[in-house]
Write a protein that holds these residues in place. Structure first.
Motif, PDB file in Angstrom:
ATOM      1  N   MET A 145       0.824  -1.217   0.000  1.00 21.90           N
ATOM      2  CA  MET A 145       0.000   0.000   0.000  1.00 21.90           C
ATOM      3  C   MET A 145       0.856   1.265   0.000  1.00 21.90           C
ATOM      4  O   MET A 145       0.535   2.247  -0.670  1.00 21.90           O
ATOM      5  CB  MET A 145      -0.920   0.005   1.222  1.00 21.90           C
ATOM      6  CG  MET A 145      -2.047  -0.993   1.143  1.00 21.90           C
ATOM      7  SD  MET A 145      -3.109  -0.924   2.615  1.00 21.90           S
ATOM      8  CE  MET A 145      -4.313  -2.195   2.200  1.00 21.90           C
ATOM      9  N   GLU A 146       1.956   1.222   0.748  1.00 19.09           N
ATOM     10  CA  GLU A 146       2.822   2.386   0.869  1.00 19.09           C
ATOM     11  C   GLU A 146       3.483   2.769  -0.452  1.00 19.09           C
ATOM     12  O   GLU A 146       4.003   3.879  -0.591  1.00 19.09           O
ATOM     13  CB  GLU A 146       3.905   2.113   1.928  1.00 19.09           C
ATOM     14  CG  GLU A 146       3.386   2.035   3.356  1.00 19.09           C
ATOM     15  CD  GLU A 146       2.829   0.675   3.751  1.00 19.09           C
ATOM     16  OE1 GLU A 146       2.587   0.465   4.943  1.00 19.09           O
ATOM     17  OE2 GLU A 146       2.629  -0.197   2.854  1.00 19.09           O
ATOM     18  N   PHE A 147       3.472   1.870  -1.430  1.00 17.31           N
ATOM     19  CA  PHE A 147       4.098   2.134  -2.729  1.00 17.31           C
ATOM     20  C   PHE A 147       3.152   2.787  -3.734  1.00 17.31           C
ATOM     21  O   PHE A 147       3.576   3.209  -4.806  1.00 17.31           O
ATOM     22  CB  PHE A 147       4.633   0.829  -3.333  1.00 17.31           C
ATOM     23  CG  PHE A 147       5.942   0.365  -2.738  1.00 17.31           C
ATOM     24  CD1 PHE A 147       6.409   0.878  -1.537  1.00 17.31           C
ATOM     25  CD2 PHE A 147       6.695  -0.608  -3.379  1.00 17.31           C
ATOM     26  CE1 PHE A 147       7.614   0.445  -0.984  1.00 17.31           C
ATOM     27  CE2 PHE A 147       7.905  -1.038  -2.845  1.00 17.31           C
ATOM     28  CZ  PHE A 147       8.358  -0.514  -1.651  1.00 17.31           C
ATOM     29  N   ILE A 148       1.868   2.848  -3.406  1.00 18.63           N
ATOM     30  CA  ILE A 148       0.896   3.405  -4.355  1.00 18.63           C
ATOM     31  C   ILE A 148       1.263   4.826  -4.788  1.00 18.63           C
ATOM     32  O   ILE A 148       1.236   5.131  -5.989  1.00 18.63           O
ATOM     33  CB  ILE A 148      -0.534   3.338  -3.780  1.00 18.63           C
ATOM     34  CG1 ILE A 148      -1.000   1.876  -3.713  1.00 18.63           C
ATOM     35  CG2 ILE A 148      -1.507   4.169  -4.632  1.00 18.63           C
ATOM     36  CD1 ILE A 148      -2.364   1.684  -3.058  1.00 18.63           C
ATOM     37  N   PRO A 149       1.630   5.727  -3.864  1.00 17.63           N
ATOM     38  CA  PRO A 149       1.997   7.086  -4.301  1.00 17.63           C
ATOM     39  C   PRO A 149       3.174   7.096  -5.281  1.00 17.63           C
ATOM     40  O   PRO A 149       3.186   7.860  -6.248  1.00 17.63           O
ATOM     41  CB  PRO A 149       2.359   7.793  -2.991  1.00 17.63           C
ATOM     42  CG  PRO A 149       1.620   7.046  -1.939  1.00 17.63           C
ATOM     43  CD  PRO A 149       1.644   5.613  -2.387  1.00 17.63           C
ATOM     44  N   LEU A 150       4.152   6.222  -5.039  1.00 24.85           N
ATOM     45  CA  LEU A 150       5.327   6.149  -5.908  1.00 24.85           C
ATOM     46  C   LEU A 150       4.950   5.749  -7.324  1.00 24.85           C
ATOM     47  O   LEU A 150       5.483   6.294  -8.301  1.00 24.85           O
ATOM     48  CB  LEU A 150       6.325   5.137  -5.333  1.00 24.85           C
ATOM     49  CG  LEU A 150       7.526   4.779  -6.216  1.00 24.85           C
ATOM     50  CD1 LEU A 150       8.442   5.986  -6.381  1.00 24.85           C
ATOM     51  CD2 LEU A 150       8.296   3.601  -5.625  1.00 24.85           C
ATOM     52  N   PHE A 151       4.027   4.807  -7.435  1.00 28.67           N
ATOM     53  CA  PHE A 151       3.676   4.279  -8.755  1.00 28.67           C
ATOM     54  C   PHE A 151       2.586   5.076  -9.459  1.00 28.67           C
ATOM     55  O   PHE A 151       2.200   4.736 -10.577  1.00 28.67           O
ATOM     56  CB  PHE A 151       3.288   2.801  -8.645  1.00 28.67           C
ATOM     57  CG  PHE A 151       4.474   1.902  -8.492  1.00 28.67           C
ATOM     58  CD1 PHE A 151       5.211   1.499  -9.601  1.00 28.67           C
ATOM     59  CD2 PHE A 151       4.897   1.483  -7.250  1.00 28.67           C
ATOM     60  CE1 PHE A 151       6.326   0.699  -9.477  1.00 28.67           C
ATOM     61  CE2 PHE A 151       6.014   0.683  -7.106  1.00 28.67           C
ATOM     62  CZ  PHE A 151       6.736   0.282  -8.228  1.00 28.67           C
ATOM     63  N   THR A 152       2.086   6.119  -8.833  1.00 25.90           N
ATOM     64  CA  THR A 152       1.061   6.942  -9.474  1.00 25.90           C
ATOM     65  C   THR A 152       1.485   8.414  -9.576  1.00 25.90           C
ATOM     66  O   THR A 152       0.659   9.274  -9.860  1.00 25.90           O
ATOM     67  CB  THR A 152      -0.271   6.844  -8.698  1.00 25.90           C
ATOM     68  OG1 THR A 152      -0.026   7.108  -7.312  1.00 25.90           O
ATOM     69  CG2 THR A 152      -0.894   5.467  -8.861  1.00 25.90           C
ATOM     70  N   GLY A 153       2.764   8.662  -9.342  1.00 25.54           N
ATOM     71  CA  GLY A 153       3.298  10.005  -9.565  1.00 25.54           C
ATOM     72  C   GLY A 153       2.782  11.074  -8.641  1.00 25.54           C
ATOM     73  O   GLY A 153       2.718  12.255  -9.021  1.00 25.54           O
ATOM     74  N   VAL A 154       2.405  10.701  -7.413  1.00 20.78           N
ATOM     75  CA  VAL A 154       1.858  11.690  -6.484  1.00 20.78           C
ATOM     76  C   VAL A 154       2.850  12.820  -6.223  1.00 20.78           C
ATOM     77  O   VAL A 154       2.455  13.953  -5.926  1.00 20.78           O
ATOM     78  CB  VAL A 154       1.415  11.005  -5.167  1.00 20.78           C
ATOM     79  CG1 VAL A 154       1.027  12.030  -4.113  1.00 20.78           C
ATOM     80  CG2 VAL A 154       0.239  10.065  -5.439  1.00 20.78           C
ATOM     81  N   ASP A 155       4.142  12.521  -6.371  1.00 25.64           N
ATOM     82  CA  ASP A 155       5.151  13.571  -6.150  1.00 25.64           C
ATOM     83  C   ASP A 155       5.080  14.683  -7.192  1.00 25.64           C
ATOM     84  O   ASP A 155       5.657  15.756  -7.014  1.00 25.64           O
ATOM     85  CB  ASP A 155       6.557  12.958  -6.132  1.00 25.64           C
ATOM     86  CG  ASP A 155       6.912  12.246  -7.429  1.00 25.64           C
ATOM     87  OD1 ASP A 155       5.995  11.744  -8.101  1.00 25.64           O
ATOM     88  OD2 ASP A 155       8.101  12.191  -7.768  1.00 25.64           O
TER      89      ASP A 155
END
Length: 283
Positions: A145-155
């Protein structure tokens, strides 16, 4: 037959390996964290209470000596993708030291019958363990779950979805993966662990559903035909998920998802409350 009580964790970094060490220690197990001499993770708070040993993973004799010294029954590998080839010599050392069970670095998408990339590498390693006569135990957990932001470009300030985003996938919190791993390894008899596979799923969701959570926090959701330059892993993974291959229940042989299999292992941890995406990502 008695339960396993002595473990070694290779690749005990802060993502999953260190968390497994912590979860095993909380269950009263004896744990040695095995790291390379150059590792910076040996001082991690997650390893507090564990024995720590260092060795070149390619040095079979040195690794075997450590495993024998600590009377290791089960070796858990949590090495990252780039270190997957090192598992072969670690397996050789495990054989030499009389390790009874090897947990290879899976903790992701199902690899049995996989036809490309890391799926083949992991599947071939499982075959190598069989050739050595070492029983194995594999965990399929879906995306952390913690990887979702990384894989969806939230940064980037947006939640980027490649394609339609409506395909369901499995996702599980890191602490749940670590806790489940430690729970079954310390509570189930060896006969139920040897050459077994556990498929778990903290939550079944889709990028559209997760995107709606981000949208509620005023982070725009954007469907795109390509991800930003440099998003190689993200593009690969979202592409696989768009095909439905992000499920812990995916059957590589039949080339289809079996949704009821995705959480078939959850029952091995009765009474546990699995964390949700909303909870973990604080959305």
């Amino acid at each position: 037959m008695s339960l396993y009580t002595s473990f070694a964790v290779v690749g005990a970094g802060p993502t999953i390996g260190g968390r497994i060490v912590k979860a095993l220690l909380e269950r009263g197990a004896s744990v040695v964290a095995l790291a390379r001499p150059s590792s910076t993770s040996t001082s991690s708070p997650l390893l507090e209470g564990a024995k720590v040993a260092t060795a070149d993973y390619a040095d079979v004799k040195a690794v075997a000596s450590i495993l024998r010294e600590h009377k290791v029954e089960v070796l858990i590998s949590a090495v990252a993708y780039g270190a997957l080839p090192s598992q072969s010599t670690i397996a050789d050392a495990s054989k030499e030291a009389g390790v009874k069970l090897f947990v290879p670095s899976e903790f992701g998408l199902p690899t049995e019958g996989g036809k490309g990339g890391h799926l083949v590498i992991k599947s071939q390693f499982a075959d190598y363990l069989k050739s050595l006569g070492i029983p194995s135990l594999r965990f399929y957990t879906g995306m952390f779950m913690e990887f979702i932001p990384l894989f969806t470009g939230v940064d980037t300030g947006k939640f980027l979805i490649l394609g339609k985003g409506d395909a369901s996938f499995s996702t599980t919190a890191l602490d749940d993966v670590a806790g489940f791993t430690a729970h079954v390894l310390t509570s189930l008899p060896p006969a139920k662990l040897h050459d077994a596979t556990f498929r778990v799923e903290g939550e079944r969701t889709s990028f559209n559903k997760v995107g709606a959570l981000y949208a509620s926090k005023n982070i725009p959701v954007e469907h795109v035909t390509s991800l930003p330059e440099g998003y190689v892993k993200q593009t690969l993974l979202q592409g696989l998920f768009e095909q439905g291959r992000g499920s812990s229940g995916w059957d590589n042989y039949a080339d289809k998802d079996v949704p009821e299999d995705a959480h078939s292992g959850n029952a091995a941890w009765p009474g546990h409350q699995w964390k949700t995406v909303k909870e973990v990502l604080e959305l």
